[in-house]
Design an enzyme around this catalytic site. Structure first.
Site, short mmCIF file in Angstrom:
data_model
loop_
_atom_site.label_atom_id
_atom_site.label_comp_id
_atom_site.label_asym_id
_atom_site.label_seq_id
_atom_site.Cartn_x
_atom_site.Cartn_y
_atom_site.Cartn_z
N GLU A 437 0.85 -0.94 0.18
CA GLU A 437 -0.12 -0.04 -0.01
C GLU A 437 0.97 1.30 0.04
O GLU A 437 0.52 2.21 0.78
CB GLU A 437 -0.92 -0.14 1.22
CG GLU A 437 -2.07 -1.19 1.09
CD GLU A 437 -3.18 -0.97 1.74
OE1 GLU A 437 -3.42 -0.11 2.47
OE2 GLU A 437 -3.95 -2.02 2.05
C1 FAD Z 1 3.28 -9.34 0.45
C2 FAD Z 1 2.95 -8.29 -0.32
C3 FAD Z 1 1.35 -8.16 -0.90
C4 FAD Z 1 1.11 -7.35 -1.99
N1 FAD Z 1 -0.12 -7.31 -2.29
C5 FAD Z 1 -0.52 -6.63 -3.40
C6 FAD Z 1 -1.99 -6.80 -3.70
O1 FAD Z 1 -2.65 -7.37 -3.24
N2 FAD Z 1 -2.16 -5.94 -4.95
C7 FAD Z 1 -1.20 -5.24 -5.49
O2 FAD Z 1 -1.52 -4.67 -6.73
N3 FAD Z 1 0.10 -4.98 -5.13
C8 FAD Z 1 0.59 -5.74 -4.07
N4 FAD Z 1 1.53 -5.82 -3.29
C9 FAD Z 1 2.71 -4.83 -4.13
C10 FAD Z 1 3.04 -3.77 -3.30
O3 FAD Z 1 2.18 -2.58 -3.41
C11 FAD Z 1 4.54 -3.19 -4.09
O4 FAD Z 1 5.61 -4.20 -3.65
C12 FAD Z 1 5.01 -1.80 -3.66
O5 FAD Z 1 4.15 -0.78 -4.24
C13 FAD Z 1 6.40 -1.68 -3.98
O6 FAD Z 1 6.50 -1.96 -5.30
P1 FAD Z 1 7.80 -2.52 -5.41
O7 FAD Z 1 8.25 -3.85 -4.59
O8 FAD Z 1 8.06 -3.25 -7.12
O9 FAD Z 1 9.08 -1.78 -5.28
P2 FAD Z 1 9.90 -0.50 -5.89
O10 FAD Z 1 8.75 0.24 -6.68
O11 FAD Z 1 10.72 -1.21 -7.11
O12 FAD Z 1 10.67 0.26 -5.11
C14 FAD Z 1 11.99 -0.30 -4.56
C15 FAD Z 1 12.30 1.08 -3.38
O13 FAD Z 1 12.32 2.26 -4.01
C16 FAD Z 1 11.45 3.02 -3.29
N5 FAD Z 1 10.94 4.24 -4.34
C17 FAD Z 1 10.31 3.79 -5.47
N6 FAD Z 1 10.27 5.11 -5.87
C18 FAD Z 1 10.64 6.26 -5.17
C19 FAD Z 1 10.62 7.58 -5.05
N7 FAD Z 1 9.94 8.17 -6.29
N8 FAD Z 1 11.19 8.06 -4.20
C20 FAD Z 1 11.58 7.61 -3.24
N9 FAD Z 1 11.62 6.24 -3.09
C21 FAD Z 1 11.20 5.45 -4.21
C22 FAD Z 1 10.52 2.29 -2.64
O14 FAD Z 1 9.79 2.92 -1.56
C23 FAD Z 1 11.20 1.13 -2.39
O15 FAD Z 1 11.89 1.24 -1.23
C24 FAD Z 1 2.15 -6.46 -2.37
C25 FAD Z 1 3.43 -6.67 -2.27
C26 FAD Z 1 3.92 -7.66 -1.25
C27 FAD Z 1 5.35 -7.86 -0.98
#
Ligand code: FAD
Length: 749
Positions: A437
């Site tokens: 989220e």
């Molecule tokens: C257990 C679990 C359940 C989930 N459930 C759902 C679900 O039901 N539906 C769904 O759609 N998604 C779901 N997600 C996805 C979740 O919302 C994403 O993992 C999350 O949005 C982050 O994306 P990412 O993991 O690809 O990280 P990335 O976007 O690759 O980010 C990597 C890092 O960079 C940071 N970052 C990125 N952009 C910026 C910026 N502009 N400024 C500063 N920092 C930045 C992030 O904070 C993070 O620390 C789930 C994830 C997990 C692990």
């Protein structure tokens, strides 16, 4: 035309058009998707404390209370976290059936659509209660009630969609998942390549206009078992079947998972917490246009819909789970520090242990205070875009702090995993809360202040909208009005901030009693924050968006003020308990130190040096607060160590465990240790062991037996699990003891 408008506003208008970021239609729509509440008061630099104090404290109805005591309790009784995470990798079937039967999946769905129609507070209490026993159970309940098809249909669905889908979602006949994240699109949803193309296709034997979908999503909670996906994708209309726009934009649609081309079922293993989570793909899946949530009118408005739904869900699910984790850390660590002895004393009497224990207590109090205030505002009908981001980030971050503090204090007891370990399941789940989220780094750096400032600032959004007005005369007129109001407001705030920083006295509401000084200082910091924010807008303009270290610190200051306001509100709502005052004072001292540091570092890092020279002596004369004193920390720690009313309030509303579980044993031992306190005190005074005291006739037979019972109970708590090779092989089917290692004795015999 007035002199002011022509000679002053016009050049500023021209400059501002270049300096401030233009709001795209999508951004403008997303920003208007939520609204503001008490954070806007803090942003104004002159908070209206009456507004806070007049808010009704959240309460459960009788029906909601009965649900918590009945079905919630029964559901938790069915769950064994160790078994779920290390054995079955799923909730028991009877638990899934029970969730459907009792309407857990339809807590947010109104009664006239077959749901439970619970308030935000009741929804939050349910999540908090279940989270205190089983994270997998809580996540399973959370998702259908949070961001997802239910919330989206409720907010944007057509009447036909509401009639068709809501009763089936409420009864659990349909199990939803929400698919936004893909390999390319994590934090940046606009990068998604999942696509829908408008075309004609076959639906129930008829040719209809619809969408051909292709997607590859990952991390989707409940995807392996869901019957309907709320799918976010980019909609295109290359053949102009809907209109003239070929790239319509992010859109949300309902996709039944039994359609040809939909793949679900594979699972991820999220941090060893075995709720249902996995990838899903779709290949040329066709759905008619009326599967767009909200109907064809909402094609391309998916981003706004997601922001709006997030504003509701993000303020409840994770803050409630975090509140449970913080309360559990307080509950268990307080008790453990009392029963565990080293160097002849309970470890809770050592200052080194009291320090983290006090932090744990303060986090439990403040996070729950924030949760209550946020639920109260949600129940007033607000869609809290900024506050929900504050709560998401700070509740999960404080949860992480509390649970790692609890781990440190429990030491080996918390490290060794097994059914007796009551902290590991919570510890394992921390990264999930931090990531989902809105991952925490992006939430802190970009969302809370970066986006929140536009919403919560008293004039900024009006000014930006004025600048975005296409008619140049109208744009100048509107800008003239809002800009000069802004100038008037900033001037007053500047002098208020200066005065209150130098006198140390801001405004406090009448009758604030013993916490008046906290209101005063909060008012002072609110003014300093408002001035610093304005200076950031003025000197950085659109570049502020990219100065994330600055926006993060400003967001921290705003968030600390919000949480401390919630603490004050909680203290008032609970009847101003004198015993809780050290806890409130600890939270205040901690918040003031953090706010002072955040603003100090912001001012030190302004690219324009003159801003630092102007703001430092005005807003930060002398050194700022140091944080809670050792005396306060000790008092707060003792409130968790002893069976005080404060301890009872901080840890109220958690699942009561079965007596033979790790947690049940801890509670039993804590009670026996407290009951035996007069005896252990006597032994300490005479410096004898129970055996020596009995022999010396200082301890009666009954007293000796009582001490023995207590010691046995403590031994059982301090014990950790170990496993035979056979048990290891059951848990890890590929486990092969190395034949070169000595065989266990009984195996050798
Ligand atoms: C257990 C679990 C359940 C989930 N459930 C759902 C679900 O039901 N539906 C769904 O759609 N998604 C779901 N997600 C996805 C979740 O919302 C994403 O993992 C999350 O949005 C982050 O994306 P990412 O993991 O690809 O990280 P990335 O976007 O690759 O980010 C990597 C890092 O960079 C940071 N970052 C990125 N952009 C910026 C910026 N502009 N400024 C500063 N920092 C930045 C992030 O904070 C993070 O620390 C789930 C994830 C997990 C692990």
């Amino acid at each position: 035309m007035s002199f002011r408008k022509n000679y002053l506003t016009r050049p500023i208008h021209k400059w501002a058009k270049g300096a401030l970021p233009a709001l795209s239609d999508t951004e403008a729509e997303a920003i208007s998707a939520g609204d503001v509440h008490f954070e806007a008061e803090l942003f104004s630099g002159n908070p209206d404390w009456k507004m806070l104090r007049d808010m009704k404290a959240p309460r459960l109805t009788e029906e909601e209370q009965a649900f918590l005591e009945g079905p919630c309790r029964q559901f938790c009784d069915m769950l064994d976290s160790w078994e779920i995470d290390h054995g079955t990798a799923d909730l028991p079937k009877e638990a899934w059936d029970f969730l459907r039967e009792k309407g857990f999946f339809g807590m947010i769905i109104p009664k006239d659509h077959g749901g439970l129609g619970f308030s935000a507070f009741a929804h939050s209490e349910v999540v908090r209660y279940i989270s205190s026993h089983s994270i997998a159970g809580a996540v399973t309940v959370m998702v259908p009630n949070s961001l997802g098809p239910g919330e989206l249909i409720l907010q944007f669905g057509t009447d036909a969609q509401k009639k068709d889908w809501l009763p089936r979602l409420a009864s659990g006949q349909e199990l939803p998942a929400f698919g936004l994240t893909s390999e390319q699109a994590g934090s940046d949803a606009s990068a998604m390549i999942d696509e829908g193309v408008i075309c004609k296709g076959d639906w129930n034997g008829e040719e209809v206009l619809g969408i051909r979908l292709n997607w590859a999503k990952r991390y989707i909670t409940l995807a392996p078992v869901c019957t309907v996906l709320g799918l976010a994708f980019k909609l295109r209309d290359p053949d102009g079947l809907l209109g003239t726009e070929p790239d319509i934009g992010i859109t949300c649609a309902l996709v039944p998972t039994d359609l040809p081309g939909v793949e679900t079922g594979r699972r991820h293993l999220p941090s060893g917490t075995m709720f249902m989570n996995g990838p899903t793909t779709g290949t040329d899946v066709f759905v008619p246009l009326d599967h767009i949530i909200g109907g064809p009118d909402y094609a391309g408005r998916g981003w706004m819909m997601l922001m709006s739904a997030l504003a509701a869900g993000r303020g409840i699910s994770l803050p409630s789970q975090s509140a449970a984790a913080c309360a559990m850390a307080a509950h268990t660590t307080g008790a453990y520090t009392r029963i565990r002895q080293q160097f002849g004393l309970p470890i809770g009497l050592f200052g080194g242990v009291q320090e983290p224990l006090a932090r744990i207590a303060a986090n439990a109090y403040a996070v729950d205070a924030g949760r209550r205030l946020t639920c109260a505002a949600l129940d007033e009908g607000h869609k809290l875009a900024v506050i929900s981001a504050i709560m998401k980030y700070h509740a999960t971050t404080r949860m992480r702090e509390s649970v790692t503090d609890a781990m440190d204090v429990h030491s080996g007891k918390a490290v060794i995993d097994g059914p007796l370990n009551y902290i590991q399941p919570i510890y394992r789940s921390i990264p999930i809360g931090i990531t989902v989220e809105g991952a925490n780094i992006v939430t802190r750096n970009l969302i809370i202040f970066g986006q929140g400032s536009i919403r919560a600032h008293p004039h900024l959004l009006d000014e930006m909208q004025a600048l975005g007005e296409p008619d140049p005369d109208k744009s100048l007129d509107a800008f003239d009005k809002h800009f000069w109001r802004h100038v008037g407001h900033s001037t007053k705030t500047f002098f208020r901030a200066w005065g209150s920083a130098w006198t140390g006295r801001g405004k406090a509401p009448k009758g604030a009693g013993k916490v008046a000084w906290i209101y005063r200082r909060l008012s002072r910091w609110s003014a300093a924050f408002a001035v610093t924010s304005d200076m950031a807008f003025l000197t950085l303009g659109g570049a502020l968006k990219r100065k994330e270290m600055i926006t993060a610190r400003l967001g921290d200051a705003l968030s600390e003020m919000y949480l401390l306001s919630a603490v004050l509100k909680r203290w008032e709502d609970e009847g101003r308990h004198k015993d809780d005052l050290p806890l409130v004072e600890y939270c205040a001292a901690q918040a003031f130190a953090r706010i002072g540091q955040a603003l100090d570092e912001t001012i030190a890092n302004f690219p324009a040096r003159w801003v630092s020279w102007l703001l430092r002596p005005t807003l930060l004369p002398g050194s700022h607060a140091r944080g809670p004193s050792d005396r306060t920390a000790e008092k707060v720690a003792m409130a968790l160590y002893n069976p005080t009313d404060t301890r009872a309030r901080v840890t109220a509303g958690l699942y009561t465990p079965e007596p033979d579980t790790g947690l049940g044993l801890l509670e039993h031992a804590y009670r026996l240790v407290l009951e035996a306190e007069p005896l252990t005190k006597r032994l300490r005074e005479i410096r004898k062991t129970p055996e020596e005291a009995r022999e010396a006739g200082v301890l009666s037979k009954t007293e000796f037996a009582q001490l023995e019972r207590m010691q046995e109970a403590v031994r059982r708590v301090v014990a950790v699990d170990d496993f035979t090779p056979q048990e290891m092989a059951e848990m890890f089917p590929d486990y092969r003891p190395n034949p070169a290692n000595p065989a266990p004795k009984e195996a050798a015999e």
